[in-house]
Design an enzyme around this catalytic site. Structure first.
Site, short mmCIF file in Angstrom:
data_model
loop_
_atom_site.label_atom_id
_atom_site.label_comp_id
_atom_site.label_asym_id
_atom_site.label_seq_id
_atom_site.Cartn_x
_atom_site.Cartn_y
_atom_site.Cartn_z
N ASP A 42 52.00 16.43 21.53
CA ASP A 42 52.83 15.27 21.81
C ASP A 42 54.26 15.83 22.05
O ASP A 42 55.17 14.83 21.88
CB ASP A 42 52.93 14.31 20.85
CG ASP A 42 51.41 13.23 20.99
OD1 ASP A 42 51.65 12.59 21.88
OD2 ASP A 42 50.78 13.25 20.23
N GLU A 143 48.16 9.13 27.77
CA GLU A 143 47.44 8.69 26.39
C GLU A 143 47.81 7.08 26.31
O GLU A 143 48.62 6.77 25.82
CB GLU A 143 48.15 9.35 25.17
CG GLU A 143 47.33 9.00 23.84
CD GLU A 143 48.05 9.67 22.50
OE1 GLU A 143 47.17 9.76 21.57
OE2 GLU A 143 49.00 10.32 22.84
N HIS A 170 45.36 3.48 23.64
CA HIS A 170 45.77 3.91 22.25
C HIS A 170 45.60 3.16 21.14
O HIS A 170 44.37 2.69 21.20
CB HIS A 170 47.37 4.16 22.70
CG HIS A 170 48.06 4.81 21.43
ND1 HIS A 170 48.89 4.37 20.55
CD2 HIS A 170 48.07 6.42 21.01
CE1 HIS A 170 49.15 5.42 19.53
NE2 HIS A 170 48.56 6.47 19.86
N HIS A 237 41.16 14.35 20.90
CA HIS A 237 41.79 14.66 19.55
C HIS A 237 41.24 13.61 18.32
O HIS A 237 41.87 12.87 18.13
CB HIS A 237 43.41 14.72 19.54
CG HIS A 237 44.17 13.43 19.97
ND1 HIS A 237 43.85 12.77 21.24
CD2 HIS A 237 44.79 12.58 19.30
CE1 HIS A 237 44.35 11.61 21.30
NE2 HIS A 237 45.05 11.35 20.15
N ASP A 306 46.73 17.68 17.87
CA ASP A 306 47.85 16.39 17.74
C ASP A 306 49.01 17.03 17.19
O ASP A 306 49.49 15.94 16.67
CB ASP A 306 46.98 15.62 17.11
CG ASP A 306 47.51 14.03 17.37
OD1 ASP A 306 48.31 13.82 18.24
OD2 ASP A 306 47.02 13.14 16.42
#
Length: 415
Positions: A42, A143, A170, A237, A306
């Site tokens: 991210d 995502e 999400h 993930h 992640d």
């Protein structure tokens, strides 16, 4: 006799360190032969939250407030990364598409700013080309299904911009798919998993060659997608539910179905998904690798750290520089070199190539242009141009409540 104990201790420490060094050297050798591909990072969100996407003001060589920077990437031998184009759930029905496009733009600009480090990638072949050039292949995963605003045209446009996976949800349900919180009982089931339009999304992703990511979806959605997808799926993930009973993880029966589908589970490093507690260590993460290998096979395992998307990571895996230590731990646990190579990158490359092969087999199929029913997406911020009058008339009563809905939205923001 104290001196004997001292000598024995020194010899033990020397031997232990020597073995550890040998394992790490072996890990680095394997990582030089096969690209380490991570499914989810991210860093683009950190660019937004810390710098409002003003990448010109950021130096990724010296940035030290994140899990990820260029020296850490190079030390960790991170050969390919799916960067997450993530925007929060509260953008749904508002500006999710704009904000997602801005996150896609950030990834492209990272590659442009650091061309000696990053190479933009949109195919399995691109990953290998970057690896040969000793660069980090940079791919994009969106995502959250809220980012396409229930639009197949938007999905296709994002594919044209280089997006190669979509995480279907999400932590929010969209107008076409239920998220993982449904399984906790904290949110109601709305669609019984996938709606009919949700199935259209899956088929269109197969057609265009976009990887389907099942991290964050309900268990019912996992099984429905495994039923209908023509291509293998990924969990970008997620970890093993039987080790840590968190609904973001993958239960055993789904692991077996992923194996049958020849997909991949890319193991998450977030403490709360590793041990279901705030604390975890590198050995705890390796336990998930071992467990999934035992239940399904090493052929469905990958890395999905992640990093920069979670507040806590395990001791020993503090940032992206630590991947070789995890590989060394797997070697210490007697993983074979072939199993390590599969987990590093061969599994993901196999899945990616099959998704591309499905796309190529469907290349004569026309794009799906049937829109989601108006009644399923009607809200104060959405226009209804193009829909037949009978669809619009069914929503007249809903429109009468728009002023009230807007007031409630504003009150929610205030309180």
């Amino acid at each position: 006799m104290d001196w004997v104990k001292t000598v024995c201790l020194v010899l033990w420490v020397f031997t232990f360190n020597s073995v550890a060094d040998d394992l790490r050297d072996q890990a680095l050798k394997l990582m030089a032969e096969i690209p380490l591909i991570d499914g989810h990072n991210d860093l683009p969100w950190q660019m937004r939250s810390l710098f409002n996407n003003q990448l010109n003001t950021v130096d990724l060589y010296t940035l030290n407030t994140t899990h990820t920077n260029i020296p850490k990437i190079q030390k960790g031998r991170l050969s390919a990364q799916f960067w997450a184009a993530y925007v929060p759930c509260n953008t749904q029905y508002k500006d999710a598409v704009r904000q997602t496009l801005e996150q896609i733009d950030v990834v492209h600009r990272m590659c442009q700013k650091y061309p000696d480090v990053f190479k933009f990638a949109a195919s399995s072949q691109d990953i290998m080309e970057a690896f040969k050039q000793n660069k980090t292949a940079s791919l994009i995963g969106v995502e959250g299904g809220h980012s396409i605003d229930s639009s197949l045209g938007t999905l296709r446009t994002m594919y044209h911009l280089g997006v190669r996976y979509l995480t279907l949800t999400h932590s929010c349900t969209t107008p076409w798919v239920d998220n993982w919180l449904v399984d906790t009982g904290s949110e109601p089931e709305v669609h019984g998993g996938l709606s009919e339009f949700g199935k259209q999304v899956i088929w269109e992703m197969n057609r265009i060659g976009m990887l389907i990511d099942l991290s964050h979806v309900s268990e019912k959605v996992m099984n429905q997608v495994l039923d209908i997808s023509k291509a293998p799926v990924i969990f970008s993930h997620s970890s093993a539910y039987s080790i840590c009973k968190h609904k973001r993880n993958v239960p055993d029966d789904v692991l077996m179905r992923v194996k049958a589908k020849q997909g991949i589970v890319m193991i998450n490093f977030y403490n709360n998904y590793v041990t279901c507690q705030n604390a975890a260590n590198i050995s705890d993460v390796a336990d998930h690798f071992d467990y999934i290998k035992k239940v399904a096979d090493a052929s469905i395992i990958g890395f999905g750290g992640d990093y920069d998307g979670v507040p806590r990571v395990p001791d020993g895996l503090e940032d992206v520089s630590k991947y070789p230590d995890l590989v060394a731990e797997l070697l210490r646990r007697k993983w074979t070199e072939d199993e390590i190579k599969d987990a590093l990158g061969r599994n993901l490359l196999r899945v990616f190539r099959e998704v591309e092969a499905v796309r190529d087999r469907l290349n004569t199929t026309q794009p799906d242009d049937i829109p989601i029913p108006l009644k399923e997406v009607q809200n104060p911020c959405r226009t209804d141009y193009g829909y037949p009058d009978q669809d619009k008339s069914s929503s007249v009563s809903i429109k009468a409540f728009y002023p009230l809905l807007l007031v409630l939205t504003l009150l929610n923001k205030l309180f």
